[in-house]
Write a protein that holds these residues in place. Structure first.
Motif, short mmCIF file in Angstrom:
data_model
loop_
_atom_site.label_atom_id
_atom_site.label_comp_id
_atom_site.label_asym_id
_atom_site.label_seq_id
_atom_site.Cartn_x
_atom_site.Cartn_y
_atom_site.Cartn_z
N LYS A 91 0.82 -1.19 0.00
CA LYS A 91 0.00 0.00 0.00
C LYS A 91 0.86 1.25 0.00
N ALA A 92 2.01 1.13 0.66
CA ALA A 92 2.85 2.31 0.75
C ALA A 92 3.54 2.59 -0.57
N LYS A 148 3.21 16.94 11.67
CA LYS A 148 3.07 18.33 11.23
C LYS A 148 3.87 18.61 9.98
N THR A 149 5.14 18.18 10.00
CA THR A 149 5.99 18.40 8.84
C THR A 149 5.42 17.67 7.64
N ALA A 150 4.96 16.45 7.88
CA ALA A 150 4.40 15.67 6.78
C ALA A 150 3.19 16.37 6.20
N GLU A 170 -1.35 9.86 6.74
CA GLU A 170 -0.78 8.59 7.17
C GLU A 170 -0.54 7.66 5.99
N ASN A 171 -1.48 7.66 5.06
CA ASN A 171 -1.33 6.81 3.89
C ASN A 171 -0.17 7.25 3.03
N ILE A 172 -0.02 8.56 2.90
CA ILE A 172 1.03 9.05 2.02
C ILE A 172 2.40 8.78 2.62
N VAL A 173 2.53 8.95 3.93
CA VAL A 173 3.86 8.79 4.53
C VAL A 173 4.18 7.35 4.87
N LEU A 231 4.41 11.32 -5.77
CA LEU A 231 5.11 12.60 -5.81
C LEU A 231 5.90 12.82 -4.52
N TYR A 232 5.28 12.42 -3.41
CA TYR A 232 5.90 12.59 -2.09
C TYR A 232 7.22 11.82 -2.03
#
Ligand SMILES: Nc1ncnc2c1ncn2[C@@H]1O[C@H](COP(=O)(O)OP(=O)(O)OP(=O)(O)O)[C@@H](O)[C@H]1O
Ligand SMILES: [Mg+2]
Lengths: 371, 521
Positions: A355-356, B118-120, B101-104, B158-159
């Protein structure tokens, strides 16, 4: 893909067994016993006499049934820890009933007692099923609590409710009559007085019956669908709540039947229990080792029973104390459990990973898809 | 012209599942700063090829070169290190987690032992502002629309700062405007030197976005050429290997009695907010009513309320003059409703079950599939074979696990199942999402045939072309209300577009009648 999945789950099971045996060997070495002669003694004692073979069969019977019960529940997405209490419900009920009607002919008594014990276990299973379907209550917690409730209810019935006439002492009932026993004289004779009964035949038949129900009937289809993807089951118009309750009732019913056979076949009476019967928990281990496969359940039940019965012979011929035998069995269970955990953790990590980062739909397939 | 070293070169890639070759000697070359489209029918092997590039699958044979260097991509992590990132066709998000949370996930910024959320959040906000991918970083995935989930997937790559971005059908769920924005984003990324592989079934997107296209047919790479100067029609014909038509022919509708009647329907969404507000609508037998609207304006809840999956707060659902409000899904199905759901993986199919089992998902308890609760394996196989044949569902066998079928073929399987039951009402939500042009042509024809056979058809789609092509009447939904119902013959995209923003018909007419203003737009 399915066949490779089966292969991996088979190798996982084989590894747990081998690791368990190795740890057992190590422990025997540490305590100064020869593991090779220990294991030879174990095997030869398990199959060494007709009596011990009878013992293995007696041991297997409830394990097959509770393992089947666990498998059905987990197909529907339930983790049924309450097999033990559900088995007890069947045991107490069937023995009480058998003692209360000593004059019923066997052809009425035996089927009705079996049905009664199964139904009682089924009710004990359906309650947590219903509580989750209706209110979302965790079946894990409910079944653990119900194990206690059923344990003390059973003891209380024995001690305070049963008529004095059917009790031997405050702590035990009388033996059930010849009209209710599942033991058969020729079988007892053949196995030199072991307590093996017609229960083993019933257990073997139930493997086929449950396999058939789960794979070939609409009910089994519903149970699997609800367990795998409840949203899609609902979309398809399946009665999701009812299916969940029914699955748990079947699961509990199988455990109840296991308890009934313990009562009418193995022990022939009921006595005060200090803790929930271990057949419930051993059945879980058997189911996990069998990993959802019905032949796997049979093989795992045989293995467990051989270890238990063979273990009894180890002290006599090699001097290995019985406690060590328990450790060997416990380490196998430990590795089965650990493997189960490892698989869950792997799955989680894999999903996170997937997922990540990136993933493909077919990889997702591999989670929980074991059939 | 001198040959530059391609950023990615895949040579003679073959991937077999058992004896079935999903990729059969495929070659692909992508240059730096290029947008490279992969074009092919459903099941041609595009996703499989990309799964190999991203390390999820290992090729049976063939080589991968990155910047001319041979590499082994044996895991997603490795692909990540090589700068390859993928936006997936099926979203892989954790429902219970927030957008952030999903992105990081997997690349968390930590402060000591705790997550530096916060930074995320700031970084994500910056990215989403930069690329115009509006999404609330603190919202839970379960609570946001499919369209927004898509944006999260894009943000995720992109992240991670990938150099090679793979978009597997990224636009299927976006509004026309969002698609334009995405194409702009892709052009910007390419200008900055990133390389993009774009898989899409929409030929005009290839025309608008891509520099080069590689055509894949039945697992083989057929051809690769610059997009400039090739028409959509030529692309389509090359891909399918025959001539395709884009506009489905149909006679004018012959509407008869009312099949579906919604009276003042109010439905709440998952968060308990009214998503459908006092909505009334009728669909008659023999007509196709299209619901046009931007994603998240109550379409999902409307369809779920009609099909019994979400409770109706107030109002009435009438089917063939019978009150079906808040009846169970099974009752509603049995009363003659077919439903092609927008989220096929969550609702439409059991991805862990076989194609056969998916084909009988609603009819398993009826003859001839089962008798007295026992399933007849011959009958189920027969049904699955018949449906697969009739609707051209391509899979390596009917006993294949549905989740391993290609996206388009999964969709065709769902459609086959829903159209095959003899229904009075067909509800089709995003019916052609993820389908190739040939399949779209076919499905549209099927829906029109249903109409001509006297069924009532309700189509929900974000794609105006689809709505315009299929519908007899078009109801435009905005913020849970129908803001206008127009005749498909006499309306146009401009009018629909304005209605979709929430204007009512009079305002739209007024706006369109000020010629100077319209022309300067
Ligand atoms: N794990 C698998 N096991 C068996 N067959 C598979 C597996 N994964 C993919 N396939 C088959 O390979 C073929 C190609 O699938 P793929 O997903 O690559 O198609 P696609 O070009 O992406 O199609 P779509 O446009 O529909 O998404 C399909 O026929 C699919 O059923
Ligand atoms: Mg694909």
């Amino acid at each position: 893909m399915n066949s490779t999945m089966k292969q991996t789950s088979f190798s996982v099971a084989a590894f747990s067994v081998i690791f368990g045996l190795l740890v057992g060997a190590l422990i025997m070495l540490v305590f100064g016993y020869n593991p090779i002669s220990g294991y030879i003694a174990l095997m030869s004692s398990a199959v060494g006499s007709m009596q011990n073979i009878g013992g293995v069969l007696t041991q297997m019977t409830p394990l097959i049934l509770t393992a089947l019960g666990f498998t059905v529940a987990s197909s529907a997405g339930f983790f049924n820890i309450g097999l033990s209490g559900q088995a007890l419900a069947g045991w107490v009920g069937a023995v009480w009933y058998a003692l209360s009607f000593p004059n019923l002919p066997a052809y009425v008594m035996i089927p009705s007692a079996l049905i009664l014990g199964t139904v009682l276990g089924g009710i004990a299973g359906a309650i947590p099923g219903w509580l989750r379907a209706q209110f979302g209550a965790s079946e894990v917690i409910v079944t653990i609590m119900m194990n206690y409730i059923l344990l003390y209810t059973g003891n209380n019935i024995l001690q305070n409710v049963m008529a004095h006439g059917i009790k031997e002492s405050a702590q035990t009932t009388k033996q059930i009559g010849a009209n209710a026993t599942l033991q058969m004289p020729w079988l007892t004779q053949l196995t030199q007085g072991s307590s093996v009964s017609a229960g083993i035949v019933l257990a073997l038949v139930m493997i086929v019956v449950i396999w058939f129900v789960m794979k070939k009937t609409t009910l089994g289809f519903e149970i699997r669908a609800v367990g795998l993807n409840p949203d899609s089951a609902r979309y398809a118009g399946m009665p999701s709540k009812r299916t969940a309750v029914v699955a748990m009732a079947i699961s509990g019913g199988l455990a109840g039947l296991a308890g009934t056979i313990e009562g009418l076949g193995n022990y022939q009476y009921f006595f005060t229990q200090n803790s929930s019967p271990s057949i419930g928990f051993d059945g879980m281990a058997v189911a996990l080792l069998g990993n959802g496969s019905y032949l796997g359940v049979l093989a795992a039940a045989i293995l467990f029973s051989v270890l238990k019965i063979g273990g009894l012979g180890m002290p006599m011929s090699t001097g290995v104390p019985f406690e060590l035998v328990d450790i060997v069995i416990a380490s196998i269970i430990f590795f089965v459990g650990a493997n189960y955990l490892i698989r869950i953790i792997q799955k989680r990590i894999h999903e996170m990973d997937a997922k990540a980062e990136v993933t493909a739909e077919h990889k997702k397939q591999q989670k929980s898809g074991g059939q | 012209m001198t040959e530059l070293t391609p950023v990615i070169e895949m040579q003679h890639i073959t991937k077999k599942f058992g004896s079935f070759a999903a990729n059969d000697d495929i070659n692909l070359k992508v240059q730096q700063g290029e947008i490279h489209a992969l074009l092919g029918e459903n099941g041609a092997g595009k996703s499989t090829l990309m799964n190999i590039l991203t390390g999820l699958l290992q090729p049976t044979s063939g080589n991968i070169l990155i910047n001319g260097q041979p590499v082994t991509v044996d895991s997603p992590t490795k692909a990540n290190q090589l700068g390859i990132g993928m936006v997936h066709q099926h979203f892989m998000l954790v429902d219970a987690f927030t957008v952030t949370e999903n992105i990081v996930l997997g690349s968390e910024i930590t402060r000591g032992l705790s997550l530096d959320t916060k930074t995320a959040v700031k970084r994500i906000q910056a990215l989403s502002d930069q690329y115009g991918l509006a999404v609330d970083p603190t919202a839970k995935i379960a609570d946001i629309s499919v369209g927004q989930q898509q944006r999260v997937e894009i943000l995720k790559t992109l992240y991670r700062g990938a150099d090679i971005l793979i978009f597997d059908e990224p636009t299927a769920v976006l509004t026309p405007q969002e698609i334009e924005e995405l194409i702009t984003i892709m052009h910007n990324l390419a200008k900055e030197g990133k390389s993009i592989i774009l898989i899409t079934h929409k030929l005009d997107e290839i025309k608008a976005a891509a520099d080069t296209v590689t055509v894949i047919r039945a697992g083989k790479s057929i051809d690769a050429f610059p997009v400039a100067g090739v028409s959509s029609q030529q692309l389509a014909d090359l891909m399918v290997g025959r001539e395709v038509s884009f506009k489905t022919e149909k006679q004018s509708a012959q509407p008869k009695e009312t099949v579906l009647k919604l009276d003042n329907l109010t439905v709440k969404d998952a968060r308990g907010v009214a998503a459908v507000k006092d909505l009334s609508l009728e669909v008659k037998s023999g007509e196709i009513v299209g619901i046009a609207g931007i994603d998240g304006n109550g379409q999902t809840e409307l369809v779920q309320a009609i099909t019994g999956l979400t409770p109706v707060q107030s109002g009435q659902v009438m089917l063939n003059q019978k009150d079906m409000t808040n009846k169970s899904p099974r009752k509603i199905i049995e009363s003659g409703v077919g439903h092609i759901p927008e989220d096929r993986l969550r609702f439409g199919m059991q991805t862990h079950m076989t194609l056969v089992e998916n084909m009988m998902l609603q009819t398993y308890y009826q003859a001839p599939i089962s008798h007295y609760g026992v399933i007849n394996p011959e009958a189920e196989d027969k049904m699955a074979n018949r449906l697969s044949q009739k609707f051209d569902v391509r899979a390596s066998g009917i006993h294949i696990v549905a989740g391993s079928m290609s996206g388009g073929n999964q969709q065709k399987a769902v459609i086959a199942r829903e159209l095959d039951r003899d229904n009075d009402l067909i509800i089709a939500a995003q019916p052609t999402r993820g389908l190739d042009v040939g399949a779209i042509e076919y499905i549209h024809q099927c829906l029109i045939d249903q109409r001509d056979a006297g069924k009532a058809v309700l189509v929900v789609s974000f794609e105006l072309d689809e709505i315009l092509n299929l519908s007899d009447r078009i109801a435009v939904i905005n913020n849970g209300k129908i803001v206008g119902i127009v005749d498909a013959q006499s309306t146009n995209k401009q009018e629909l577009g304005l209605l979709m923003t929430g204007m009512n018909l009079d305002e739209v007419k007024a706006t369109l009648n000020e010629p100077t203003e319209v022309n300067t737009l």
